[in-house]
Scaffold this motif. Structure first.
Motif, short mmCIF file in Angstrom:
data_model
loop_
_atom_site.label_atom_id
_atom_site.label_comp_id
_atom_site.label_asym_id
_atom_site.label_seq_id
_atom_site.Cartn_x
_atom_site.Cartn_y
_atom_site.Cartn_z
N MET A 23 4.78 -7.31 -4.15
CA MET A 23 3.67 -6.46 -3.73
C MET A 23 2.77 -7.23 -2.76
O MET A 23 2.36 -8.36 -3.02
CB MET A 23 2.83 -6.01 -4.92
N LEU A 24 2.45 -6.57 -1.65
CA LEU A 24 1.45 -7.05 -0.69
C LEU A 24 0.47 -5.90 -0.51
O LEU A 24 0.84 -4.84 0.00
CB LEU A 24 2.12 -7.38 0.65
N TRP A 25 -0.77 -6.08 -0.95
CA TRP A 25 -1.69 -4.93 -1.00
C TRP A 25 -3.02 -5.27 -0.33
O TRP A 25 -3.66 -6.26 -0.67
CB TRP A 25 -1.94 -4.54 -2.46
N GLY A 26 -3.42 -4.42 0.60
CA GLY A 26 -4.74 -4.53 1.20
C GLY A 26 -5.76 -3.82 0.32
O GLY A 26 -5.69 -2.61 0.14
N ARG A 27 -6.70 -4.58 -0.22
CA ARG A 27 -7.60 -4.03 -1.25
C ARG A 27 -8.60 -3.03 -0.70
O ARG A 27 -9.20 -2.26 -1.45
CB ARG A 27 -8.34 -5.17 -1.96
N HIS A 28 -8.81 -2.97 0.62
CA HIS A 28 -9.79 -2.06 1.21
C HIS A 28 -9.14 -0.74 1.65
O HIS A 28 -9.53 -0.16 2.66
CB HIS A 28 -10.51 -2.74 2.38
N ASP A 29 -8.19 -0.28 0.90
CA ASP A 29 -7.47 0.96 1.19
C ASP A 29 -8.27 2.14 0.64
O ASP A 29 -8.51 2.21 -0.56
CB ASP A 29 -6.09 0.89 0.53
N ARG A 64 8.13 -8.04 -13.74
CA ARG A 64 8.45 -9.29 -13.06
C ARG A 64 8.04 -9.28 -11.59
O ARG A 64 8.37 -10.22 -10.86
CB ARG A 64 9.95 -9.57 -13.18
N MET A 65 7.32 -8.25 -11.17
CA MET A 65 6.90 -8.15 -9.77
C MET A 65 5.98 -9.30 -9.39
O MET A 65 5.06 -9.66 -10.12
CB MET A 65 6.19 -6.81 -9.55
N GLU A 66 6.22 -9.86 -8.21
CA GLU A 66 5.31 -10.84 -7.62
C GLU A 66 4.25 -10.07 -6.85
O GLU A 66 4.59 -9.27 -5.96
CB GLU A 66 6.07 -11.78 -6.69
N ALA A 67 2.98 -10.26 -7.17
CA ALA A 67 1.92 -9.42 -6.60
C ALA A 67 0.86 -10.24 -5.90
O ALA A 67 0.38 -11.25 -6.43
CB ALA A 67 1.29 -8.56 -7.69
N ASN A 87 0.85 -1.19 0.00
CA ASN A 87 0.00 0.00 0.00
C ASN A 87 0.89 1.25 0.00
O ASN A 87 0.85 2.08 0.91
CB ASN A 87 -0.97 -0.03 1.17
N ALA A 88 1.68 1.31 -1.07
CA ALA A 88 2.69 2.35 -1.24
C ALA A 88 2.42 3.10 -2.53
O ALA A 88 2.38 2.49 -3.60
CB ALA A 88 4.08 1.71 -1.28
N ASN A 89 2.25 4.41 -2.45
CA ASN A 89 1.87 5.19 -3.62
C ASN A 89 3.07 5.83 -4.29
O ASN A 89 3.86 6.52 -3.65
CB ASN A 89 0.88 6.28 -3.20
#
Length: 291
Positions: free
Chosen positions: A229-235, A252-255, A123-125
């Motif tokens: 990438m580790l992303w919380g979708r409810h941001d 090549r990012m692992e998401a 969760n990095a912009n």
């Protein structure tokens, strides 16, 4: 493995609190937190990461146990983290980016790209695509920093606003996993002398991070660092389109998009720790054997 310890350093005349764990001879991982938290946000993943890494998790100036500094800015914070890394002998490191920590960490990355072993993006912009209509009041303040516009752009600097950093837009069953003491402690610290002044200064200075998006894009395009990438979708702060921008920039990012909040490590620490541990081990093995 050395257990986590909170150590205090004097950096540029100010006291900085840092959580350290693991063997200093192993590859370093630098964990930079976001607003309104501190290195406390990594408490549930440090032990796992310290098995294979030397963990460095500082409290940014004016956050957690670190003193505020005069003229706070993300660039100055990066200078101070650079000083900390020199004290610790960390020549290269994996870099965890989250929220405000992204603005600090990407200064380090663009200044010395060869030091970066990998990026962990949570969760990095770093793209315009992540900044939707919710940023309108802040953008208006950047364009014309009047007292009235400052009041609108900093309206979240309250107890309720601090709580919403954790719970805003989060489904009830997920929100129930988050301990209320987190935002209560954040607000207690923010209420100490000099802390809210730091927060107001950073709201304005975030425009300097946005102004660097082109430079950051050039860095990603040229260097293509290994990335997870580790992303919380409810941001509610950064739109999901931001995830696509990261993946286009780093093909090549692992998401991993998880059913979690902006503070993903509060609800999914075991999953994130396992993914990070496997990722840094893979990257380090490739570096060791020249892959």
């Amino acid at each position: 493995m050395k257990k986590p310890e909170l150590v205090r350093f004097e950096i540029e005349g100010a006291e900085m609190a840092v959580r350290l764990a693991g063997d200093r001879e192993k590859p370093a991982i630098l964990l930079i937190h976001g607003f309104p938290s501190s290195s406390e946000s990594f408490r549930n993943v440090i032990d796992t990461l310290a098995r294979d890494c030397f963990v460095i998790a500082p409290d940014l100036p004016g956050f957690g146990g670190s003193e505020p500094v005069e003229r706070p800015s993300f660039s100055r914070f990066a200078d101070m983290i650079d000083g900390l890394l020199a004290r610790l002998g960390a020549g290269s490191f994996h870099l965890y980016l989250h929220d405000y920590g992204t603005a600090v960490g990407l200064h380090l990355a663009t200044r010395a790209p060869r030091r970066i072993r990998s990026l962990i993006v949570q969760n990095a912009n770093a793209h315009e695509s992540g900044m939707g209509p919710q940023w309108s009041a802040t953008r208006a303040y950047w364009d014309d920093p009047t007292p009235e516009r400052e009041a609108e752009a900093t309206a979240h600097l309250t107890f309720e606003g601090t709580r919403d950093q954790y719970l805003g837009g989060v489904p009830r069953d997920i929100a129930e996993r988050i301990n209320p003491r987190l935002w209560e402690e954040d607000w207690r610290i923010m209420s100490l002398p000099g802390r809210l002044e730091t927060q107001r200064a950073l709201v304005l200075d975030y425009r300097s991070h946005v102004a660097r998006f082109g430079e950051i894009a050039d860095y990603l395009d040229r260097w293509q660092p290994p990335a997870l990438m580790l992303w919380g979708r409810h941001d509610i702060f950064f739109d999901l389109e931001e995830t696509l921008s990261w993946m286009k920039a780093l093909p090549r990012m692992e998401a991993h998009i998880l059913d979690g909040p902006h503070f993903l490590l509060e609800t999914h620490p075991a999953e994130c720790a396992a993914l990070m541990s496997a990722f840094v081990s893979f990257v380090d093995s490739r570096i060791m054997y020249g892959g």
